[in-house]
Design an enzyme around this catalytic site. Structure first.
Site, PDB file in Angstrom:
ATOM      1  N   ASN A  20      50.257  38.123  39.402  1.00  0.00           N
ATOM      2  CA  ASN A  20      49.891  39.409  39.321  1.00  0.00           C
ATOM      3  C   ASN A  20      49.431  40.032  40.877  1.00  0.00           C
ATOM      4  OD1 ASN A  20      49.996  39.274  36.629  1.00  0.00           O
ATOM      5  ND2 ASN A  20      47.793  39.041  36.159  1.00  0.00           N
TER       6      ASN A  20
ATOM      7  N   ARG B  13      48.588  32.692  36.570  1.00  0.00           N
ATOM      8  CA  ARG B  13      48.988  34.185  36.017  1.00  0.00           C
ATOM      9  C   ARG B  13      48.173  35.100  37.254  1.00  0.00           C
ATOM     10  NH1 ARG B  13      53.174  34.625  32.998  1.00  0.00           N
ATOM     11  NH2 ARG B  13      52.813  33.764  31.115  1.00  0.00           N
TER      12      ARG B  13
ATOM     13  N   ASP C  17      35.738  42.898  40.217  1.00  0.00           N
ATOM     14  CA  ASP C  17      35.072  43.897  39.249  1.00  0.00           C
ATOM     15  C   ASP C  17      34.159  43.321  38.277  1.00  0.00           C
ATOM     16  OD1 ASP C  17      35.037  46.719  38.168  1.00  0.00           O
ATOM     17  OD2 ASP C  17      35.659  45.611  36.539  1.00  0.00           O
TER      18      ASP C  17
ATOM     19  N   LEU D 111      47.839  46.200  31.439  1.00  0.00           N
ATOM     20  CA  LEU D 111      48.765  45.386  30.699  1.00  0.00           C
ATOM     21  C   LEU D 111      48.773  45.600  28.953  1.00  0.00           C
ATOM     22  CD1 LEU D 111      48.692  42.060  32.367  1.00  0.00           C
ATOM     23  CD2 LEU D 111      49.774  44.011  33.013  1.00  0.00           C
TER      24      LEU D 111
ATOM     25  N   HIS E 198      29.091  53.210  33.498  1.00  0.00           N
ATOM     26  CA  HIS E 198      30.035  52.661  32.786  1.00  0.00           C
ATOM     27  C   HIS E 198      30.673  53.517  31.569  1.00  0.00           C
ATOM     28  CE1 HIS E 198      31.158  48.062  31.362  1.00  0.00           C
ATOM     29  NE2 HIS E 198      32.200  49.079  31.522  1.00  0.00           N
TER      30      HIS E 198
ATOM     31  N   ARG F  45      42.955  40.768  35.031  1.00  0.00           N
ATOM     32  CA  ARG F  45      42.244  39.922  34.709  1.00  0.00           C
ATOM     33  C   ARG F  45      43.177  38.720  34.052  1.00  0.00           C
ATOM     34  NH1 ARG F  45      39.729  37.616  30.162  1.00  0.00           N
ATOM     35  NH2 ARG F  45      40.988  38.885  28.869  1.00  0.00           N
ATOM     36  N   SER F  46      42.976  37.628  34.454  1.00  0.00           N
ATOM     37  CA  SER F  46      43.501  36.191  33.604  1.00  0.00           C
ATOM     38  C   SER F  46      42.401  34.920  33.991  1.00  0.00           C
ATOM     39  CB  SER F  46      44.677  36.103  34.267  1.00  0.00           C
ATOM     40  OG  SER F  46      45.341  34.854  33.533  1.00  0.00           O
TER      41      SER F  46
END
Length: 288
Positions: A254, A250, A47, A204, A113, A244-245
């Site tokens: 995830n 991570r 994304d 999160l 958006h 996202r990370s």
């Protein structure tokens, strides 16, 4: 590892993976590293958005990395979004710029958006008129095959009802902030009634929910990370997620949300955290 079975079928017939990698604030080598880890872990959706400023970086990373993982462009699902500054008469050009910057052919899912136009007061009635023009541009590009599916982001139930009352092609996806502290019950009901898939960002709570006592306790009971518990809460309800990370470890962690299940009691405990709290600063409900 997720598989192609871990998907939701959109109302246009396209299959969208329930797990995707968010790329907000990721650029250059950092984005490439996250995409590499994600592909290895089984992520098949990615994304981005015009306002993230990283569409070229994501397109380049996918072109370079897909062959290294034995994959082709057809194996991944690419999502991007129209810059709110391009709402209205400039929407078509804005869409085509995103397609060019990504450089990956047809975009699998393209979203509006934001319900408002950049620079307009949220109460300005031109917001609604601009949204309508923008959606027409998305419909035309969808019909022409440039976008495989189209949808919206940050729409509220009134925005969604307004769109559904006038569109030729209904939205396939509504992407919004959603997590146990913001369950979006009314919006999820509206999406369910209209056959629109919900896709969550900020699952999160920008990291805050990882420190929530109930989430931590449940994670310990399940032998999972707090992030995995929060992501599982969503996907177990058919809500797609976009964690996202910057850290490959991570990213891999995830991805492990399809090999365990939360009990009904666990889901109730998490749902009890709902307090309408938004971790993203902007509230779309003020946009007419």
């Amino acid at each position: 590892m997720p598989t192609l079975q871990d998907c939701v079928q959109l109302n246009c017939g396209v299959q969208m993976p329930l797990l995707g990698l968010g790329t907000y604030h990721l650029h250059g080598d950092e984005l490439r590293c996250s995409v590499d880890a994600a592909l290895a872990a089984g992520y098949r959706a990615f994304d981005t958005a015009a306002v993230y400023g990283n569409e070229p970086d994501l397109g380049r990373a996918l072109r370079e990395l897909l062959p290294r993982h034995g994959l082709t462009r057809a194996d991944v699902f690419v999502i991007s979004k129209l810059d709110p500054a391009d709402h209205g008469a400039r929407a078509l050009d804005g869409c085509l710029r995103s397609v060019e910057r990504l450089g990956c052919g047809a975009v699998d899912l393209f979203l509006l958006h934001w319900p408002g136009t950049a620079g307009l007061d949220p109460a300005d009635p031109r917001n609604a008129a601009d949204r309508t023009l923008s959606w027409t541009a998305l419909e035309d590009l969808h019909r022409g095959g440039t976008f495989r599916a189209i949808g919206v982001s940050n729409y509220t139930p009134p925005h969604l009802r307004q769109l559904l009352s006038a569109c030729r092609v209904p939205p396939a996806v509504l992407q919004t902030e959603c997590h146990p502290a913001l369950c979006q019950t009314e919006l999820r009901r509206a999406c369910g009634e209209a056959g629109v898939a919900l896709q969550a960002y900020s699952s999160l709570g920008k990291g805050t929910l990882l420190r929530e006592r109930q989430v931590g306790a449940l994670a310990r009971e399940c032998g999972r990370t707090p992030a995995q518990v929060l992501l599982r809460w969503a996907v177990q309800q058919g809500v797609a997620v976009l964690p996202r990370s910057r850290e490959p470890r991570r990213v891999r962690e995830n991805a492990r949300v399809f090999d365990f299940e939360l009990s009904a009691q666990d889901m109730t405990r998490l749902g009890a955290l709902d307090c309408g709290r938004r971790f993203c600063k902007r509230d779309p409900s003020c946009v007419v």
